[in-house]
Write a protein that holds these residues in place. Structure first.
Motif, PDB file in Angstrom:
ATOM      1  N   ARG A 150       7.073 -33.924  -8.073  1.00  0.00           N
ATOM      2  CA  ARG A 150       8.530 -34.036  -7.927  1.00  0.00           C
ATOM      3  C   ARG A 150       9.098 -32.631  -7.802  1.00  0.00           C
ATOM      4  O   ARG A 150       8.855 -31.770  -8.663  1.00  0.00           O
ATOM      5  N   LYS A 151       9.865 -32.403  -6.737  1.00  0.00           N
ATOM      6  CA  LYS A 151      10.400 -31.069  -6.450  1.00  0.00           C
ATOM      7  C   LYS A 151      11.926 -31.132  -6.427  1.00  0.00           C
ATOM      8  O   LYS A 151      12.506 -32.005  -5.781  1.00  0.00           O
ATOM      9  N   ASN A 152      12.544 -30.190  -7.111  1.00  0.00           N
ATOM     10  CA  ASN A 152      14.001 -30.102  -7.126  1.00  0.00           C
ATOM     11  C   ASN A 152      14.429 -28.675  -6.817  1.00  0.00           C
ATOM     12  O   ASN A 152      13.939 -27.729  -7.442  1.00  0.00           O
ATOM     13  N   TYR A 153      15.329 -28.547  -5.852  1.00  0.00           N
ATOM     14  CA  TYR A 153      15.847 -27.241  -5.435  1.00  0.00           C
ATOM     15  C   TYR A 153      17.339 -27.169  -5.730  1.00  0.00           C
ATOM     16  O   TYR A 153      18.043 -28.186  -5.712  1.00  0.00           O
ATOM     17  N   LEU A 154      17.816 -25.960  -5.979  1.00  0.00           N
ATOM     18  CA  LEU A 154      19.245 -25.698  -6.026  1.00  0.00           C
ATOM     19  C   LEU A 154      19.645 -25.048  -4.711  1.00  0.00           C
ATOM     20  O   LEU A 154      18.988 -24.116  -4.248  1.00  0.00           O
ATOM     21  N   ALA A 155      20.733 -25.542  -4.121  1.00  0.00           N
ATOM     22  CA  ALA A 155      21.211 -24.968  -2.859  1.00  0.00           C
ATOM     23  C   ALA A 155      22.730 -24.918  -2.896  1.00  0.00           C
ATOM     24  O   ALA A 155      23.386 -25.822  -3.443  1.00  0.00           O
ATOM     25  N   LEU A 194      19.522 -16.244   1.681  1.00  0.00           N
ATOM     26  CA  LEU A 194      19.584 -17.695   1.622  1.00  0.00           C
ATOM     27  C   LEU A 194      19.736 -18.184   0.182  1.00  0.00           C
ATOM     28  O   LEU A 194      18.938 -17.833  -0.683  1.00  0.00           O
ATOM     29  N   PHE A 195      20.744 -19.010  -0.073  1.00  0.00           N
ATOM     30  CA  PHE A 195      20.948 -19.553  -1.412  1.00  0.00           C
ATOM     31  C   PHE A 195      20.155 -20.849  -1.546  1.00  0.00           C
ATOM     32  O   PHE A 195      20.705 -21.953  -1.515  1.00  0.00           O
ATOM     33  N   LEU A 196      18.839 -20.709  -1.703  1.00  0.00           N
ATOM     34  CA  LEU A 196      17.947 -21.846  -1.898  1.00  0.00           C
ATOM     35  C   LEU A 196      16.896 -21.447  -2.924  1.00  0.00           C
ATOM     36  O   LEU A 196      16.195 -20.454  -2.748  1.00  0.00           O
ATOM     37  N   HIS A 197      16.797 -22.223  -3.983  1.00  0.00           N
ATOM     38  CA  HIS A 197      15.926 -21.869  -5.104  1.00  0.00           C
ATOM     39  C   HIS A 197      15.130 -23.089  -5.551  1.00  0.00           C
ATOM     40  O   HIS A 197      15.706 -24.146  -5.852  1.00  0.00           O
ATOM     41  N   ALA A 198      13.796 -22.960  -5.569  1.00  0.00           N
ATOM     42  CA  ALA A 198      12.920 -24.038  -6.035  1.00  0.00           C
ATOM     43  C   ALA A 198      12.959 -24.057  -7.558  1.00  0.00           C
ATOM     44  O   ALA A 198      12.181 -23.378  -8.226  1.00  0.00           O
ATOM     45  N   GLN A 199      13.870 -24.840  -8.104  1.00  0.00           N
ATOM     46  CA  GLN A 199      14.176 -24.766  -9.534  1.00  0.00           C
ATOM     47  C   GLN A 199      13.161 -25.484 -10.420  1.00  0.00           C
ATOM     48  O   GLN A 199      12.833 -25.011 -11.507  1.00  0.00           O
ATOM     49  N   LYS A 200      12.643 -26.632  -9.967  1.00  0.00           N
ATOM     50  CA  LYS A 200      11.868 -27.467 -10.882  1.00  0.00           C
ATOM     51  C   LYS A 200      10.700 -28.145 -10.176  1.00  0.00           C
ATOM     52  O   LYS A 200      10.832 -28.615  -9.041  1.00  0.00           O
ATOM     53  N   LEU A 201       9.560 -28.195 -10.868  1.00  0.00           N
ATOM     54  CA  LEU A 201       8.392 -28.951 -10.431  1.00  0.00           C
ATOM     55  C   LEU A 201       7.930 -29.841 -11.573  1.00  0.00           C
ATOM     56  O   LEU A 201       7.916 -29.416 -12.729  1.00  0.00           O
ATOM     57  N   GLN A 202       7.557 -31.065 -11.238  1.00  0.00           N
ATOM     58  CA  GLN A 202       7.009 -31.968 -12.253  1.00  0.00           C
ATOM     59  C   GLN A 202       5.766 -32.644 -11.674  1.00  0.00           C
ATOM     60  O   GLN A 202       5.817 -33.247 -10.611  1.00  0.00           O
ATOM     61  N   PHE A 203       4.627 -32.526 -12.379  1.00  0.00           N
ATOM     62  CA  PHE A 203       3.377 -33.086 -11.890  1.00  0.00           C
ATOM     63  C   PHE A 203       2.382 -33.176 -13.043  1.00  0.00           C
ATOM     64  O   PHE A 203       2.548 -32.542 -14.086  1.00  0.00           O
ATOM     65  N   ALA A 204       1.329 -33.968 -12.836  1.00  0.00           N
ATOM     66  CA  ALA A 204       0.269 -34.082 -13.833  1.00  0.00           C
ATOM     67  C   ALA A 204      -0.686 -32.904 -13.669  1.00  0.00           C
ATOM     68  O   ALA A 204      -1.049 -32.529 -12.551  1.00  0.00           O
ATOM     69  N   HIS A 205      -1.080 -32.308 -14.783  1.00  0.00           N
ATOM     70  CA  HIS A 205      -2.027 -31.197 -14.719  1.00  0.00           C
ATOM     71  C   HIS A 205      -3.284 -31.659 -13.979  1.00  0.00           C
ATOM     72  O   HIS A 205      -3.811 -32.749 -14.241  1.00  0.00           O
TER      73      HIS A 205
END
Length: 317
Positions: free
Chosen positions: A176-181, A281-292
């Protein structure tokens, strides 16, 4: 992996496979070792039986196991160009920007302005800088990519087994990937899913460009409004697919391109914001969620917004 010294024309090499290359396909190993040799030439020497594994003929897709001995015939390779040391600023950012690390993976807060890997000539990217900082590490490989001007969470594998599993995650829905823009203008909607297909192309200057096209690949991004500012809108962008420039192109399709996007943004809007300090560019990869990838533990990793973007954002409120 044990390997003989190389020159412009290599002698016969015998490469012993260690844990670092376990599970890798033969053709991919040869492409890494024989940089500058055309793919067609690599496949030809495999097909003709000049490449051998444990003295036997082999297939290009053969997956390597620990202890395999790969025979590579004499072949001309391109001379490697000198690579400059990584900039001190990049090294400092990488050393101070570790978000998570164990014996299998490393997650860093990638700084904006640096490509994840170097190009031709003397350029150096994030992965080359990491290998320079950590010469004792036998295996450091990028799991995925971020655009040069995008900051935030970037995963590096420290084991091939972890790399394989994480690649499977990214090909499916395992991350799961979440970016701030920050989008130009006031976006009045609270939430929308953009599922416009995207097609890669090149413009007149041969830059990689992506456009919305029915002939493109299926693409899907969820945009959620976080803050409605005076002349801009802060959103969370969650891509369900991983197409090149996906968030940037989908934002532009909404009619609210990301601020300071010189490729897909509005020139007049960019000029106004650059005068106010928006240099990238105002784009930031803020969060990642995954199983190790090794122990299956659920990881939720957050990269804080860089101070320069946070200051600009605070001034907008």
């Amino acid at each position: 992996m044990k390997r003989e010294d190389t020159s412009n024309i290599l002698k016969v090499q015998f490469v012993e496979i260690t844990e670092a290359h376990e599970g890798q396909r033969l053709d991919n190993l040869l492409m890494k070792l024989l940089k500058g040799v055309p793919k067609s030439r690599i496949y030809r020497i495999i097909r003709k039986g000049e490449v051998r594994i444990n003295k036997g003929r082999c297939d290009a897709k053969r997956k390597l196991i620990i202890g395999d001995i790969v025979r590579i015939p004499p072949i001309r390779v391109a001379e490697e160009k000198e690579q400059l040391p990584a900039p001190a600023f990049l090294k400092k950012c990488l050393q101070e920007g570790i978000l998570f690390e164990d014996n299998a993976i490393l997650v860093i807060n990638k700084p904006a302005g640096f490509a994840v890997h170097g190009g031709s000539g003397l350029s150096t990217g994030v992965i080359e800088a990491l290998r320079e900082i950590r010469p004792e590490s036998h295996f450091l490989e990028l799991v995925h990519r971020l655009d040069k001007e995008t900051s935030g969470c970037l995963i590096i594998a420290k084991k091939r087994s972890a790399l394989r599993t994480l690649h499977e995650y990214f090909r499916g829905s395992g991350v799961r990937k979440n970016y701030l823009a920050l989008l130009g203008g006031r976006w009045e909607q609270e939430k929308v899913i953009v599922d416009q297909p995207l097609l890669k192309s090149t413009n007149q200057s041969i830059e990689r460009m992506v456009k919305v096209s029915a002939a493109g690949k299926a693409s899907k991004t969820l945009f959620k409004r976080l803050s409605l500012l005076q002349n801009a809108t802060l959103v969370e962008a969650s891509p369900f697919t991983g197409r090149t420039h996906q968030i940037r192109v989908h934002a532009a399709w909404l009619g609210h391109a990301i601020i300071a996007d010189d490729r897909y943004g509005d020139n007049e809007t960019n000029k106004k914001f650059k005068k106010r300090g928006y240099k990238r560019l105002f784009l930031h990869a803020q969060k990642l969620q995954f199983a190790h990838p090794i122990n299956g533990e659920l990881l939720k990793i957050i990269a804080p917004l860089p101070s320069d973007l946070q200051t600009l954002l605070d001034n907008e409120k």
